[in-house]
Design a protein around this motif. Structure first.
Motif, short mmCIF file in Angstrom:
data_model
loop_
_atom_site.label_atom_id
_atom_site.label_comp_id
_atom_site.label_asym_id
_atom_site.label_seq_id
_atom_site.Cartn_x
_atom_site.Cartn_y
_atom_site.Cartn_z
N ASN B 313 0.85 -1.19 0.00
CA ASN B 313 0.00 0.00 0.00
C ASN B 313 0.89 1.24 0.00
OD1 ASN B 313 1.04 0.09 2.58
ND2 ASN B 313 -0.73 -0.97 3.44
N TYR B 314 0.27 2.37 0.12
CA TYR B 314 1.07 3.58 -0.02
C TYR B 314 2.01 3.78 1.16
CZ TYR B 314 -1.19 6.76 3.26
OH TYR B 314 -1.60 7.38 4.39
N ASN B 318 5.79 4.55 0.96
CA ASN B 318 6.37 5.65 1.74
C ASN B 318 7.59 5.21 2.50
OD1 ASN B 318 5.08 7.93 1.16
ND2 ASN B 318 3.57 7.82 2.82
#
Lengths: 210, 480
Positions: B313-314, B318
């Motif tokens: 996921n983001y 990140n």
């Protein structure tokens, strides 16, 4: 039985260069000589008789079949079975031995291979010892004999020979003519020889002059 | 005397021209097939070894190098990272990370890389133990099947590692004795060619290395005293053989005892030396079950960390950016780097592919020309065949079959050439990269190559065949 009626041929389809041929009738089993000077259309006539060319007009009839009415594969098949041709220069399938050339000839005409027949014919023409050689390995005389063998192997009803002796010396000429006559007689085939070779005049009774 | 045989006879009548056409064709086909084979096997190796690793964390440097060194084990590592910096990722409670596998590397045994890691690595590569067990203690190793085969190692064998990735006797850690406790089943992955041990084994072999002890050369005798194999006999009663720093803790090994910085400290404490039977143990003191890395000092170093996320996921993305921007480490995504590598290779491959196509076109041209020129030589014979009763289509087929035979033989030779040279390549590639390639892998694309070859044979032969089919007997024979 070979007969022609009103046979004419136009070169390049133009009327200006049209050759007109006399009517011919050769009963089955007879031997004929077609004589004429160079350019008189001897070879053209032979090609018309063999169904290699289409006449402008007239008919060619071989044993009741009008070959000018046959087309395509039917004509090819008829020619392969019924007509044996001996050319001025003998040509063979260069990659095949003499024996294989004869076998190919039968096969292309749709006939069974018949190895026995090939052996017998090679023996009659006295080239048995050359049967496994390639055509180019034979002498000119031997090549011409092999060409005769090929013309005869399918037992055609008509044998056409185009200047079969022009490249041969006297001795070979006699031999080749004797062979042609003997083989034609044996197979009861009509033999037509196109030539300007005067040596042959004495040998044949039936002649057509162009 | 069927068509096929007649075509064959015609071709063999001109063997040199046939040879030229076939050789050219084989060259083109062989090159194309070889490219297919190489590409397939390389991609196969790369993809098998991706092993679901989402991120690789290591020292700063080229990301491709990091991926190549820590996932494919073909390049040198970018450097080391401090354990302290990656400890958060090693925590099993990390919200994003499913598995994090620490790797220590830098040594080899007979060019097979020794990797310090934990047994999680077996899970991500889905490797199974064939014999023995998984390494648990320091200096125990579990080896890949190829290592066992090529280095001739068996269960119970011991060996010393060499520093670096090439075989060099001068770089040997002669005092380190690894012991084979397990052999992995062949998995077709990079594990086949690795020697797996604990991360701590690395520290134990290496910590002395960079230690700035001035006496390193001056006290050769001390160093000799380290020959544990010999000393082991009198270990129990005579406890004073120089160099062994059993009593001291790790904190002072640098100043007092200068036996090239052997760091026996921690382990030694947990060992009852008096009662322990050291016979046959080379490194008895070190052969202990190591602590989890999380409990090791933060200044210890590892080389890389393989990370599998719980989900992509983001936040996971990140994390990569964060590491790259805010730490002394870098994080690289294997899939992206491998795609980058593909595109690098692709340009070279492209050039070869163009070359192959040029050769193939030239070979088709050579078939076309040789058929056409043989046609010219054979025009009387073709006319003759027509006189003998052969149809137009038969002559057409005769020449077409000749073209097809040339193409088929060219393909067959090219097929052999490609697999044969792949087989030869395989040996070199195995030597250079340790990966096993094979010349006897057959791809579905090769059927396409066959179909393409036959199509090309037809294309090259169709004009000559049409010309042959149109042979006019009378015209040809009149020209004699």
């Amino acid at each position: 039985m070979l007969s022609t009626r009103n046979l004419s041929f136009a070169f390049g389809g133009s009327a200006s260069k049209t050759l007109q041929f006399p009517d011919i009738t050769c009963p089955t089993g007879e031997h004929w000589l077609l004589l004429g000077q160079s350019g008189s259309g001897k070879t053209t006539l032979l090609h018309l008789l063999a169904g290699l060319r289409t006449p402008q007009s007239g008919t060619v009839n071989i044993n009741g079949t009008a070959i000018n009415e046959l087309t395509g594969t039917a004509l090819d098949r008829f020619r392969g079975r019924e007509i044996g041709v001996v050319f001025q220069q003998s040509h063979f399938v260069r990659a095949l031995s003499i024996r294989e050339n004869l076998a190919l000839c039968r096969q292309l005409a749709g006939l069974p291979p018949s190895s026995k027949k090939i052996t017998a014919l090679l023996k009659q023409l006295n080239i048995t010892d050359k049967q496994h050689d390639l055509p180019q390995e034979l002498s000119v005389g031997e090549q011409q004999r092999a060409a005769i063998a090929r013309a005869l192997i399918n037992e055609p009803s008509l044998i056409l020979a185009d200047e079969p002796t022009s490249a041969l010396d006297d001795k070979n000429t006699d031999q080749v003519i004797d062979l042609l006559k003997a083989q034609a007689t044996a197979a009861n085939a009509t033999l037509v020889i196109v030539t300007h070779d005067n040596r042959l005049k004495s040998v044949f009774e039936q002649r057509i002059e162009l | 005397m069927n068509l096929l045989r007649l075509s064959w006879k015609n071709l063999t009548f001109k063997p040199l021209s046939m040879l030229l056409s076939i050789t050219l064709f084989a060259l083109g086909v062989g090159l194309i097939s070889l490219l297919f084979l190489l590409q397939h096997q390389l991609q196969d190796k790369f993809e098998k070894n991706l092993a679901g690793v989402d991120l690789v964390i290591g020292a700063k440097g080229s990301p491709l190098q990091l991926i190549l060194s820590s996932m494919y084990h073909v390049d040198a590592p970018t450097g080391n990272i401090e354990l302290g910096a990656v400890k958060p990722f090693l925590n099993p409670k990390h919200p994003l990370i499913e598995t994090a596998i620490p790797l220590s590397m830098g040594d080899n045994y007979r060019t097979f890389r020794i990797i310090g890691t934990n047994s999680d690595i077996l899970d991500i590569y889905e490797a199974k133990i064939a014999q023995g067990k998984v390494w648990e203690r320091n200096f125990e190793v579990t080896i890949g099947s190829k290592v066992a085969r090529d280095a001739g190692l068996k269960l119970g064998d011991t060996f010393s590692s060499s520093h670096g990735f090439v075989e060099d006797d001068n770089l040997g850690h002669e005092h380190t004795a690894f012991k084979v406790v397990g052999i992995l089943a062949t998995s077709g992955t990079v594990l086949d060619q690795l020697i797996l041990t604990t991360n701590q084994s690395y520290w134990l072999t290496h910590d002395h290395g960079p230690a700035p002890t001035p006496a390193a050369t001056g006290e050769e005798n001390d160093h000799d005293g380290h020959d544990h194999g010999d000393d082991a006999h009198d270990h129990g009663d005579e406890h004073d053989h120089e160099g062994h720093d059993h009593g001291d803790d790790a904190h002072d090994h640098g100043d007092e005892h200068d036996h090239e910085g052997h760091d026996h400290g921690d382990d030694a404490h947990e060992h009852d030396h008096e009662g322990h039977d050291h016979e046959g143990h080379d490194h008895g003191v070190e052969k202990t079950v190591p602590k989890p890395l999380l409990e090791e000092p933060a200044e210890k170093q590892i080389t890389a960390l393989l990370v599998r996320f719980k989900g992509r996921n983001y936040q996971a993305l990140n994390m990569q950016r964060n590491i790259n921007e805010n730490t002394e480490m870098q994080a690289a995504t294997p899939a992206i780097e491998i795609n980058r590598l593909y595109s690098l290779m692709d340009s070279g491959e492209q050039a070869l592919r163009i070359l192959a196509f040029v050769i193939i076109i030239v070979s088709a041209l050579s078939i076309f020309i040789s058929l056409l020129s043989s046609l010219r030589e054979r025009k009387y014979e073709l006319a003759l065949m027509r006189v003998m009763g052969s149809s137009h289509s038969k002559l057409f087929m005769l020449i077409l079959v000749e073209g097809l035979i040339l193409a088929l033989l060219g393909w067959a030779l090219g097929f052999l050439v490609s697999h044969g040279s792949m087989h030869l390549f395989a040996g070199q590639l195995a030597e250079a990269y340790g990966y096993d390639f094979s010349g006897w892998i057959f791809l579905p694309q090769e059927w396409l190559v066959l179909l393409g070859s036959l199509a090309l044979g037809i294309v090259a032969a169709i004009l000559p065949a049409m010309k042959a089919g149109q042979t006019d007997i009378s015209e040809t024979l009149l020209k004699e």
